[in-house]
Scaffold this motif. Structure first.
Motif: not given
Length: 276
Positions: A72-76
């Motif tokens: 989820p941090l990839m496109d938070y």
């Protein structure tokens, strides 16, 4: 909920100082979940490399291949619009890392002052109105309440200056160097040309953080040649594209002029695509 967009003040700081310290991007309770995910990777890594801690700090690369829990941090949602405002939509994730910094009693910085991405890109300093070639986002997962707690160190404005050419290790702090004071859930964004280092860790806490390196999609990835299909299989279409996946029938030109890039990157976002 409206998108969290880059403000004029943030843009000015990015241009002049060469970095952004974004506070409370991730709620603390959620940051604790990502810390747990990082620890699940760190534990087995230290068992396989029992002497790795002797140095006092180390980095685990290809983190996205180690765990799906940080996807989820990839496109938070609270951050990805700012990434697009800075980088534009023709982008990829060039690498993912976990940083581990152990307590120590030494006064010397844990790393020498440096820039990222090698000696060639060190000499490419884009203009103030240009899109960046690449930058890192460091997600801080443990508290860094005072100086000398393995703080991320930087020299504001150094991203536009030539890095010293002498080959000796550079552990002395340059004039203007600052240490970031951070809480779990903060993040820092900085381009590859910014001078940076890591302060000593005189605290009792092992400082842990996760970083992603974003770059223009025609740049070569940093810590993988091609993301394994078993990793891509769990990801959404946007995250697959962020990992450089162009589908089955692609050509090298697609990394420069992808026909469906805007549709994939902007899917579900409620604002106009920047820098098209």
């Amino acid at each position: 909920m409206s998108a969290n967009r880059l403000t004029k003040l943030q843009h000015q700081q990015w241009v002049e100082d060469g970095y952004l310290h974004l506070k409370n991007i991730i709620p603390k309770e959620e940051a604790a979940v990502y810390l747990d995910a990082a620890n699940e990777v760190i534990g087995p890594y230290e068992k396989e490399n029992p002497r790795i801690c002797e140095k006092g700090y180390y980095t685990i690369i290809q983190t996205l291949e180690c765990t799906p829990r940080i996807d989820p941090l990839m496109d938070y949602p609270n951050l990805f619009p700012l990434i697009l405002d800075l980088m534009g939509p023709y982008l990829q994730i060039m690498g993912s890392q976990i940083y581990v910094r152990y307590p120590n009693k030494k006064d010397k910085n844990l790393t020498a002052w440096h820039t990222d991405a090698g000696p060639s890109l060190r000499q490419v300093r884009v203009g103030p109105d240009s899109l960046p070639l690449n930058f890192k986002i460091q997600f801080f997962l443990t508290e860094i309440p005072t100086e000398n707690c393995a703080n991320f160190m930087l020299v504001p404005g150094s991203h536009r200056r030539e890095f010293p050419k002498d080959s000796a290790p550079r552990y002395d702090n340059p004039p203007g160097a600052v240490q970031l004071i951070c809480q779990p859930g903060d993040c820092a964004i900085f381009p590859n040309t910014l001078w940076h280092s890591v302060a000593p860790n005189h605290s009792d806490t092992v400082r842990r953080s996760i970083t992603f390196r974003y770059g223009q999609m025609w740049c070569r990835p940093y810590d993988y040649e091609k993301c394994p299909e078993k990793v891509l299989a769990r990801m959404t279409p946007r995250r697959r594209r962020l990992m450089g996946d162009m589908g089955k029938n692609y050509t090298a030109t697609d990394y420069f002029k992808p026909k469906d890039q805007i549709e994939i990157i902007m899917d579900g976002l409620d604002f106009e695509c920047p820098h098209v």
